[in-house]
Write a protein that holds these residues in place. Structure first.
Motif, PDB file in Angstrom:
ATOM      1  N   ILE A 191       0.816  -1.038  -0.129  1.00 26.54           N
ATOM      2  CA  ILE A 191      -0.049   0.092   0.165  1.00 26.54           C
ATOM      3  C   ILE A 191       0.977   1.262  -0.051  1.00 26.54           C
ATOM      4  O   ILE A 191       1.810   1.329   0.712  1.00 26.54           O
ATOM      5  CB  ILE A 191      -0.933  -0.106   1.275  1.00 26.54           C
ATOM      6  CG1 ILE A 191      -1.915  -1.231   1.121  1.00 26.54           C
ATOM      7  CG2 ILE A 191      -1.677   1.378   1.325  1.00 26.54           C
ATOM      8  CD1 ILE A 191      -2.682  -1.297   2.264  1.00 26.54           C
ATOM      9  N   SER A 192       0.402   2.336  -0.429  1.00 28.01           N
ATOM     10  CA  SER A 192       1.414   3.378  -0.912  1.00 28.01           C
ATOM     11  C   SER A 192       0.440   4.497  -1.179  1.00 28.01           C
ATOM     12  O   SER A 192      -0.437   4.689  -1.629  1.00 28.01           O
ATOM     13  CB  SER A 192       2.263   3.170  -2.048  1.00 28.01           C
ATOM     14  OG  SER A 192       3.245   4.354  -2.205  1.00 28.01           O
ATOM     15  N   SER A 193       1.024   5.832  -0.633  1.00 28.44           N
ATOM     16  CA  SER A 193       0.443   7.302  -1.072  1.00 28.44           C
ATOM     17  C   SER A 193       0.746   7.099  -2.582  1.00 28.44           C
ATOM     18  O   SER A 193       1.705   6.290  -3.472  1.00 28.44           O
ATOM     19  CB  SER A 193       1.522   7.962  -0.464  1.00 28.44           C
ATOM     20  OG  SER A 193       1.584   9.267  -1.384  1.00 28.44           O
ATOM     21  N   ASP A 194      -0.066   7.985  -3.430  1.00 29.20           N
ATOM     22  CA  ASP A 194       0.063   8.055  -4.673  1.00 29.20           C
ATOM     23  C   ASP A 194       1.078   8.993  -5.248  1.00 29.20           C
ATOM     24  O   ASP A 194       1.470   9.212  -6.326  1.00 29.20           O
ATOM     25  CB  ASP A 194      -1.230   8.295  -5.266  1.00 29.20           C
ATOM     26  CG  ASP A 194      -1.933   9.801  -4.827  1.00 29.20           C
ATOM     27  OD1 ASP A 194      -1.366  10.326  -3.903  1.00 29.20           O
ATOM     28  OD2 ASP A 194      -2.875  10.301  -5.370  1.00 29.20           O
ATOM     29  N   ALA A 195       2.006   9.399  -4.298  1.00 30.06           N
ATOM     30  CA  ALA A 195       2.921  10.507  -4.369  1.00 30.06           C
ATOM     31  C   ALA A 195       3.807   9.469  -5.162  1.00 30.06           C
ATOM     32  O   ALA A 195       4.441   8.599  -4.919  1.00 30.06           O
ATOM     33  CB  ALA A 195       3.378  11.136  -3.200  1.00 30.06           C
TER      34      ALA A 195
END
Length: 292
Positions: A191-195
């Motif tokens: 899971i990751s930030s979309d940055a």
């Protein structure tokens, strides 16, 4: 004369369940004619988690996934004609395969034994102490790795949108080295930030295991600034039974995100991460690491 340089080593208690009985793996070293837990010295600049996994595989032939920590041994060894302190870090370790053992100059025999028999066969009381710690950290129901993205290009040196700001050369190297660390932990959900800087941090590992990265805009700096309450309820979504989940976010977001995930709040330098194992009785076991 003593040598002040500390020797750092790592290993694990490799275990499995057979017909309702827990078995652990011991190794016999012909040089010392002893029975011990698989372990060995780290190579230069090697991350301790990567070193633990490598040493276990070299001594037993088994690839493993590392679980909760079991403790650290401290004792004195001979080195360069003198003595030195030695620190050995241990983790719970579960095998990924049943590879056939091949004797070598370091280990000529291995033995899978029930825990009670292993306790009496081990040559050193300090190994028995590590073995006894295994009961306190299993079973694990879920694992979460909370990660700050690796080093990015400085804001003052980037003229485009901040969400597109990339990793620096050093940060790219950290992301590449992170791959072996996450592999040692058996990470299987990302899971990751979309940055861009977050996505780029976990992309090398995602590619190595051919896994999709789940993008959560709410844990980006932009998303968090727009709606701080957007993080509410993410704890239930992030913790997933039977999974080792990586969550990659940003320094300003991590304190609030940590609380939502039920984790300790602390400082995260670029590429630093926290590993939390949720046990069957609901307890959490934590470890914190700097960037690889």
């Amino acid at each position: 004369m003593s040598n002040p340089a500390t020797v750092i080593a790592a290993g694990g208690v490799v275990w499995r369940e057979r017909r309702g009985t827990r078995q652990v793996l011991l190794v016999h070293r012909p040089r010392y004619d002893d029975w011990s837990l698989p372990k060995g010295k780290l190579t230069a600049h090697e991350h301790v988690l990567v070193g633990a996994r490598r040493e276990i595989e070299e001594e037993t032939g088994l690839q493993v996934v590392l679980g909760p920590p079991l403790g650290v041994q401290r004792y004195t060894v001979r080195k360069n004609g003198g003595t030195a302190d030695k620190l050995v870090h241990y983790w719970s370790a579960t095998p990924l395969d049943d590879a056939e053992f091949e004797p070598n100059s370091e280990v000529d025999e291995i033995a899978w034994l029930p825990v009670d028999k292993a306790r009496t066969k081990l040559s050193y009381p300090r190994d028995v102490d590590i073995l006894d710690a295994l009961d306190r950290v299993v079973p694990v129901t879920a694992t979460l790795i909370l990660l700050r993205h690796t080093e990015a290009v400085k804001r003052k040196d980037w003229e485009s949108k901040d969400t597109n700001r990339p990793l620096s050369t050093n940060g790219t190297g950290q992301a590449e080295r992170l791959t072996a660390v996450l592999d040692a932990l058996g990470a299987n959900r990302l899971i990751s930030s979309d940055a861009e800087r977050c996505v780029a941090t976990v992309t090398p590992y995602a590619a190595s295991i051919d896994r999709h990265i789940h993008l959560w805009p709410e844990i980006s700096e932009r998303g968090f600034d727009a709606d701080p309450d957007g993080i509410n309820g993410m704890g239930e979504r992030a913790w997933k039974p039977g999974k080792v989940t990586v969550v990659c976010s940003h320094r300003p977001v991590l304190p609030t995100l940590s609380r939502e995930l039920g984790l300790r709040v602390g400082k995260f330098s670029p590429g630093a991460f926290l590993v939390a194992h949720r046990l069957g009785d609901g307890r959490l076991i934590y470890e914190r690491f700097s960037a690889p």
